[in-house]
Write a protein that holds these residues in place. Structure first.
Motif, PDB file in Angstrom:
ATOM      1  N   THR A  90      55.893  20.681  43.475  1.00 40.71           N
ATOM      2  CA  THR A  90      55.025  21.143  42.386  1.00 40.71           C
ATOM      3  C   THR A  90      55.810  21.218  41.078  1.00 40.71           C
ATOM      4  O   THR A  90      55.343  20.748  40.033  1.00 40.71           O
ATOM      5  N   LEU A  91      57.001  21.788  41.144  1.00 40.73           N
ATOM      6  CA  LEU A  91      57.804  21.925  39.922  1.00 40.73           C
ATOM      7  C   LEU A  91      58.233  20.559  39.397  1.00 40.73           C
ATOM      8  O   LEU A  91      58.236  20.306  38.186  1.00 40.73           O
ATOM      9  N   ASP A  92      58.559  19.656  40.318  1.00 40.51           N
ATOM     10  CA  ASP A  92      58.983  18.306  39.911  1.00 40.51           C
ATOM     11  C   ASP A  92      57.840  17.530  39.254  1.00 40.51           C
ATOM     12  O   ASP A  92      58.074  16.675  38.402  1.00 40.51           O
ATOM     13  N   ALA A  93      56.609  17.828  39.681  1.00 46.33           N
ATOM     14  CA  ALA A  93      55.451  17.067  39.186  1.00 46.33           C
ATOM     15  C   ALA A  93      54.897  17.625  37.881  1.00 46.33           C
ATOM     16  O   ALA A  93      53.933  17.085  37.335  1.00 46.33           O
ATOM     17  N   ARG A 105      48.744  20.888  42.684  1.00 45.73           N
ATOM     18  CA  ARG A 105      48.495  20.543  44.079  1.00 45.73           C
ATOM     19  C   ARG A 105      47.377  21.474  44.526  1.00 45.73           C
ATOM     20  O   ARG A 105      47.148  22.496  43.874  1.00 45.73           O
ATOM     21  N   PRO A 106      46.677  21.158  45.626  1.00 41.54           N
ATOM     22  CA  PRO A 106      45.551  22.022  45.994  1.00 41.54           C
ATOM     23  C   PRO A 106      45.965  23.501  46.127  1.00 41.54           C
ATOM     24  O   PRO A 106      46.831  23.843  46.930  1.00 41.54           O
ATOM     25  N   GLY A 107      45.385  24.330  45.285  1.00 43.57           N
ATOM     26  CA  GLY A 107      45.656  25.765  45.359  1.00 43.57           C
ATOM     27  C   GLY A 107      46.987  26.199  44.790  1.00 43.57           C
ATOM     28  O   GLY A 107      47.349  27.369  44.886  1.00 43.57           O
ATOM     29  N   VAL A 108      47.724  25.263  44.182  1.00 43.99           N
ATOM     30  CA  VAL A 108      49.028  25.616  43.591  1.00 43.99           C
ATOM     31  C   VAL A 108      48.985  25.290  42.101  1.00 43.99           C
ATOM     32  O   VAL A 108      48.805  24.135  41.714  1.00 43.99           O
ATOM     33  N   ASP A 109      49.110  26.311  41.297  1.00 41.62           N
ATOM     34  CA  ASP A 109      48.952  26.184  39.844  1.00 41.62           C
ATOM     35  C   ASP A 109      50.255  26.571  39.152  1.00 41.62           C
ATOM     36  O   ASP A 109      51.009  27.412  39.656  1.00 41.62           O
ATOM     37  N   LEU A 110      50.463  25.994  37.979  1.00 44.80           N
ATOM     38  CA  LEU A 110      51.699  26.279  37.238  1.00 44.80           C
ATOM     39  C   LEU A 110      51.384  26.427  35.767  1.00 44.80           C
ATOM     40  O   LEU A 110      50.454  25.778  35.253  1.00 44.80           O
TER      41      LEU A 110
END
Ligand SMILES: C[S@@+](CC[C@H](N)C(=O)[O-])C[C@H]1O[C@@H](n2cnc3c(N)ncnc32)[C@H](O)[C@@H]1O
Length: 200
Positions: A90-93, A105-110
């Motif tokens: 997630t952090l890399d993207a 990503r599904p259910g992962v927000d930044l």
């Protein structure tokens, strides 16, 4: 929805860490991941009524806030390595600038930003700072929509304490000893489960 905010004073806000040596390469992200597991996973299921925010203050991309929402997340596995891989990807993207929580990503927000930015977007909701010496969780009123704020191995810094005090957060204790954050989260979830058996 129960919300757990874990403040990682040194936890990496970028994916530049090694899965082979998580504690020393990630600024102790491992401790936050164990608390995340305790917040979101029960045996063979995800708690759809819980959400975790990691405040990542370590490394050049910091500060960032990463949210994992139990209602939306997919394929969340309990082992630390899998959780670390999910966070790393997630952090890399992440695009270079994220001014608001954005699903990567599904259910992962930044989002970019620190505790102050997160708090500025919160609607009024009961908030609790977890630490020994606070009001006893066994006798405190605990609404299901509460926000729980926890420190990491370094505890809370003065600026975070001030922000939370300004928000009117009450202090809450799960017991007299200083515990690991993951154990505090487990005790809190259990206390809430006992009061209102919730959908898993
Ligand atoms: C490993 S502890 C922090 C220890 C750190 N050295 C300190 O002095 O604050 C991690 C976090 O768990 C929470 N915590 C630990 N013991 C607790 C207790 N008995 N009741 C409520 N929260 C607790 C606090 O939020 C704390 O910042």
């Amino acid at each position: 929805m129960r919300r757990f905010v874990l403040i990682g004073q040194t936890a990496s806000a970028s994916g530049d860490f090694s899965l082979e040596n998580l504690p020393s390469s990630s600024g102790r992200l491992d401790a936050l991941l164990r608390a995340l597991r305790a917040a979101l996973l029960v045996s063979h299921a995800v708690r759809t009524n819980a959400c975790v925010y990691l405040v990542l203050r370590g490394g050049p991309k910091a500060p960032r806030v990463l949210r994992v929402d139990g209602a939306r997340v997919k394929f969340l596995r309990p082992d630390e390595r899998s959780l670390a891989l999910l966070i790393k990807k997630t952090l890399d993207a992440a695009p270079p600038a994220l001014s608001e929580l954005t699903e990567l990503r599904p259910g992962v927000d930044l989002r970019d930003g620190d505790l102050a930015e997160l708090l500025s977007e919160l609607a009024d909701a009961p908030s609790y700072v977890l630490e020994e010496g606070g009001a006893d969780v066994r006798t405190a009123a605990l609404p299901e929509d509460a926000w729980f704020f926890l420190g990491d191995h370094q505890g809370f810094d003065a600026a975070s304490r001030e922000l939370l005090a300004a928000r009117g957060a009450a202090t809450l204790s799960v017991g007299p000893r200083s515990l690991h954050a993951e154990d505090v989260v487990t005790l809190l979830n259990n206390e809430l489960d006992r009061r209102s058996p919730a959908p898993r």
